[in-house]
Motif scaffolding. Structure first.
Motif, PDB file in Angstrom:
ATOM      1  N   ILE A 375      -0.515 -55.794 -56.211  1.00 25.40           N
ATOM      2  CA  ILE A 375       0.353 -54.936 -56.008  1.00 25.40           C
ATOM      3  C   ILE A 375      -0.160 -53.730 -55.309  1.00 25.40           C
ATOM      4  N   PHE A 376      -1.555 -53.440 -55.084  1.00 24.06           N
ATOM      5  CA  PHE A 376      -1.807 -52.564 -54.230  1.00 24.06           C
ATOM      6  C   PHE A 376      -2.562 -53.138 -53.047  1.00 24.06           C
ATOM      7  N   HIS A 377      -3.187 -54.163 -53.089  1.00 27.01           N
ATOM      8  CA  HIS A 377      -4.121 -54.748 -52.239  1.00 27.01           C
ATOM      9  C   HIS A 377      -3.627 -55.696 -51.296  1.00 27.01           C
ATOM     10  N   PHE A 378      -3.033 -55.369 -50.187  1.00 26.64           N
ATOM     11  CA  PHE A 378      -2.307 -56.449 -49.207  1.00 26.64           C
ATOM     12  C   PHE A 378      -2.369 -55.359 -47.810  1.00 26.64           C
ATOM     13  N   THR A 379      -2.135 -56.004 -46.728  1.00 24.90           N
ATOM     14  CA  THR A 379      -2.343 -55.601 -45.570  1.00 24.90           C
ATOM     15  C   THR A 379      -1.359 -56.340 -44.439  1.00 24.90           C
ATOM     16  N   GLY A 380      -1.514 -55.949 -43.130  1.00 18.52           N
ATOM     17  CA  GLY A 380      -0.696 -56.359 -42.203  1.00 18.52           C
ATOM     18  C   GLY A 380       0.537 -55.555 -41.818  1.00 18.52           C
ATOM     19  N   GLY A 381       1.238 -55.930 -40.802  1.00 17.31           N
ATOM     20  CA  GLY A 381       2.629 -55.413 -40.220  1.00 17.31           C
ATOM     21  C   GLY A 381       3.405 -56.619 -40.170  1.00 17.31           C
ATOM     22  N   LEU A 382       4.459 -56.250 -39.018  1.00 21.41           N
ATOM     23  CA  LEU A 382       5.490 -57.181 -39.239  1.00 21.41           C
ATOM     24  C   LEU A 382       5.479 -57.807 -37.801  1.00 21.41           C
ATOM     25  N   GLY A 383       4.614 -57.498 -36.794  1.00 19.25           N
ATOM     26  CA  GLY A 383       4.498 -58.299 -35.558  1.00 19.25           C
ATOM     27  C   GLY A 383       5.728 -58.296 -34.644  1.00 19.25           C
ATOM     28  N   LEU A 384       6.277 -57.072 -34.833  1.00 22.80           N
ATOM     29  CA  LEU A 384       7.737 -57.179 -33.652  1.00 22.80           C
ATOM     30  C   LEU A 384       7.323 -56.535 -32.416  1.00 22.80           C
ATOM     31  N   ALA A 385       8.083 -57.013 -31.781  1.00 23.69           N
ATOM     32  CA  ALA A 385       7.912 -56.790 -30.024  1.00 23.69           C
ATOM     33  C   ALA A 385       8.603 -55.292 -29.871  1.00 23.69           C
ATOM     34  N   SER A 386       8.122 -54.574 -28.852  1.00 24.06           N
ATOM     35  CA  SER A 386       8.635 -53.083 -28.680  1.00 24.06           C
ATOM     36  C   SER A 386      10.017 -53.198 -28.411  1.00 24.06           C
ATOM     37  N   PRO A 387      10.636 -54.037 -28.004  1.00 16.73           N
ATOM     38  CA  PRO A 387      12.351 -53.943 -27.749  1.00 16.73           C
ATOM     39  C   PRO A 387      13.028 -54.121 -29.125  1.00 16.73           C
ATOM     40  N   THR A 388      12.456 -55.074 -29.812  1.00 14.81           N
ATOM     41  CA  THR A 388      12.955 -55.097 -31.183  1.00 14.81           C
ATOM     42  C   THR A 388      12.859 -53.827 -31.940  1.00 14.81           C
ATOM     43  N   VAL A 389      11.743 -53.179 -31.905  1.00 16.66           N
ATOM     44  CA  VAL A 389      11.180 -51.901 -32.568  1.00 16.66           C
ATOM     45  C   VAL A 389      12.404 -50.943 -32.092  1.00 16.66           C
ATOM     46  N   GLY A 390      12.402 -50.749 -30.862  1.00 16.73           N
ATOM     47  CA  GLY A 390      13.086 -49.623 -30.444  1.00 16.73           C
ATOM     48  C   GLY A 390      14.706 -49.642 -30.827  1.00 16.73           C
ATOM     49  N   LEU A 391      15.108 -51.069 -30.611  1.00 20.42           N
ATOM     50  CA  LEU A 391      16.544 -51.093 -30.982  1.00 20.42           C
ATOM     51  C   LEU A 391      16.920 -51.018 -32.481  1.00 20.42           C
ATOM     52  N   TYR A 392      16.071 -51.486 -33.238  1.00 21.63           N
ATOM     53  CA  TYR A 392      16.274 -51.331 -34.578  1.00 21.63           C
ATOM     54  C   TYR A 392      16.089 -49.840 -35.192  1.00 21.63           C
ATOM     55  N   LEU A 393      15.378 -49.062 -34.530  1.00 20.72           N
ATOM     56  CA  LEU A 393      15.149 -47.715 -34.920  1.00 20.72           C
ATOM     57  C   LEU A 393      16.186 -47.079 -34.367  1.00 20.72           C
ATOM     58  N   ALA A 394      16.944 -47.397 -33.107  1.00 17.69           N
ATOM     59  CA  ALA A 394      17.819 -46.539 -32.363  1.00 17.69           C
ATOM     60  C   ALA A 394      19.172 -46.960 -33.355  1.00 17.69           C
TER      61      ALA A 394
END
Length: 555
Positions: A375-394
């Motif tokens: 429940i507390f010990h895990f790591t890593g991100g989602l490995g998304l590309a910059s266009p995906t991150v930008g468009l999703y946040l936008a």
């Protein structure tokens, strides 16, 4: 004129002056019409001022989708790729550099604007922003990147001046919630565009191959790898876009933005004269509209400029003179009520600025599945590309705009400004508690995007309500209108300091969490904790009202 007539005239003047329980609100006449977007005064000036606010999202938000990849490209070589925790620390430094620059100049810009006018300070700050953005895009070392981030932050220390100008343009309390929303709406719109542009224009050879690739439209030299300058400076294109937009805002503000400082309103403004001549030319020659022959008089110009007018106090019935020209002593500005609001003003960006830095980095980090996550010990991100991150946040940034336009004014009218801030402060911890668990869904396709959306939308709802509320609370706590620039400069200094400390600490805790296989460390130990402290402080803070402006001394 007889004594009776003079007495009647004085009573009419008093009736036409808005009074609250603490003193005059500097409006010429009380209107019974309900405040709305339709009857919001000085829309054109508010729009111009809001466009100037684009300097902040363009300078600060545009790089977020590609920041992780920018640092990685500078640090990495084919034989020695940079570690995620090393990248996270440096992204925190770059994000923190901008508000550090803001903090160093906010009080200075506020004080200078109180003495010499709001418009010159805003124009100067915009000009520096143009240079800093362009230089940042063509920098290829961490040192130069940090330097130009600091310069951009110093230029954007004018944020407090812009908030002050908003309060001076719209003086009636009933219109101020919407007036203070005008700039954030443009700010969020600019942020949406900046996130999308930053994600899509970064590394254009790979992300826009039809234009910058080997067979791209702009590859006139037919370089086999793509456009040469885009290969050498892969993250320059978003900065060029920022510089061009800010240069346009600088021109518009020079030509049509009016000075709002009462002692400088009647001074000659060559830029404004040129803008009026240009407007007249366009109407006559392009739009074919006949000249009116009448000059529009701003309501601001009709305000009484005579000191010594006596106003009856609503609490005591006694009269005291309103002095429109005196300036209070600096030691009299910092009342206990104002200091309490300033602390609240500083706590908010301590966690919101951290989220704006950590969340895009978290989305960009490579996935690192732990064999047996707890429940507390895990790591890593989602490995998304910059266009995906930008468009999703936008995309989800658009939700913030709609909330500001249609939801916030209604909630504020029902539960008050402080009530809205408390509600927002209650929502923030919910987003921060569940955010890191999105990493556990990195391999589940649609599920991870739904979880991302839930976290992002929850935080945006809270941020949309909290930011304008904090600005209004600070404005209402100002003891005298003549020191609005100084107080908002102080608020912007504290906000910038928090915006520097938050991401810097967040970057370190994110890196530490990666090393400990606990990516949630930064979310729970920092963002959630600070947001709960902010909620607690808002619960003990009473409603604030501006003191009477009737007593002041000289600097």
């Amino acid at each position: 004129m007889g004594v009776t007539d003079r007495k009647a005239e004085q009573e009419t003047l008093l009736e036409d002056t808005l009074i609250d329980e603490k003193g005059p609100l500097f409006s010429i006449q009380a209107e019974e019409e309900k405040a709305s977007w339709r009857n919001l005064p000085h829309k054109r000036q508010l729009l111009l001022l809001a466009l100037c606010r684009l300097s902040t999202p363009l300078s600060n938000a545009c790089l977020l989708p590609y920041l992780y990849f920018l640092v990685k490209s500078i640090l990495s070589d084919p034989e020695h790729p940079a570690a995620p925790q090393q990248i996270s620390r440096l992204t925190g430094l770059l994000v923190a550099a901008y508000p550090l620059g803001q903090m160093s100049t906010s009080m200075l810009w506020g004080r200078v604007s109180d003495l010499y006018g709001r418009k010159p300070v805003i124009l100067f700050g915009l000009a520096i922003s143009v240079v800093a953005n362009l230089a940042f895009g063509f920098s290829r070392t961490i040192g130069t990147l940090v330097f130009w981030r600091v310069v951009a932050g110093m230029a954007n220390g004018i944020l407090g001046v812009m908030r002050t100008m908003t309060a001076e343009i719209v003086k009636e309390r009933k219109h101020q919630p919407r007036a203070f929303l005008a700039a954030p709406v443009i700010f969020n719109s600019g942020r949406v565009v900046a996130l999308a542009v930053g994600g899509c224009l970064a590394d254009p050879v790979d992300n826009l191959p039809a234009i910058f690739g080997p067979e791209g439209l702009f590859n006139v030299s037919r370089n086999p790898n793509g456009v040469k300058w885009a290969l050498k400076y892969p993250y320059a294109l978003p900065a060029v876009f920022n510089g061009a937009v800010l240069a346009l805002c600088l021109v518009l503000a020079t030509l049509w933005l009016r000075e709002s400082l009462s002692t400088k309103e009647n001074h000659q403004d060559f830029g404004l004269a040129l803008g009026e001549a240009l407007s007249s030319f366009i109407k006559r020659s392009v739009l074919r509209k006949p000249a009116s022959g009448y000059a529009m008089i701003q309501m601001d110009e009709m305000e009484p400029a005579i000191s010594g007018v006596s106003i009856a106090s609503p609490s005591t019935g006694s009269t005291s003179p309103i002095n429109y020209t005196c300036r209070p002593l600096l030691r009299d500005i910092w009342s206990g009520r104002l200091l309490k609001v300033l602390l609240l003003f500083a706590l908010l960006p301590l966690h919101t600025a951290t989220f704006l830095h950590v969340f895009p980095v978290f989305l960009s980090m490579p996935t690192m599945a732990k064999p047996s996550p707890s429940i507390f010990h895990f790591t890593g991100g989602l490995g998304l590309a910059s266009p995906t991150v930008g468009l999703y946040l936008a995309t989800f940034g658009i939700a913030g705009i709609l909330l500001q336009l249609f939801i916030y004014p209604r909630i504020q009218s029902r539960i008050g400004t402080l009530g809205v801030f408390r509600l927002a402060s209650f929502i923030f911890p919910l987003a921060y508690i569940f955010a890191p668990y999105v990493a556990l869904l990195s391999g589940y396709g649609i599920a991870k995007y739904i979880a991302m959306a839930a976290v992002l939308f929850t935080q945006i709802i809270a941020r949309t309500m909290a930011i304008p509320s904090s600005v209004i609370l600070l404005t209402e706590a100002v003891p005298h209108r003549r020191v609005l620039g100084t107080v908002h400069g102080a608020g912007n200094t504290l906000s910038a300091f928090s915006s520097a400390c938050g991401p810097a600490i967040g970057g370190l805790l994110l890196a530490k969490g990666i090393e400990m296989d606990a990516v949630g460390l930064v979310w729970w130990a920092w963002l959630c904790t600070v947001s709960i402290v902010t909620l607690s402080w808002s619960l003990v803070l009473g409603n604030t009202h501006r003191r009477s402006d009737e007593t002041c001394g000289n600097d």
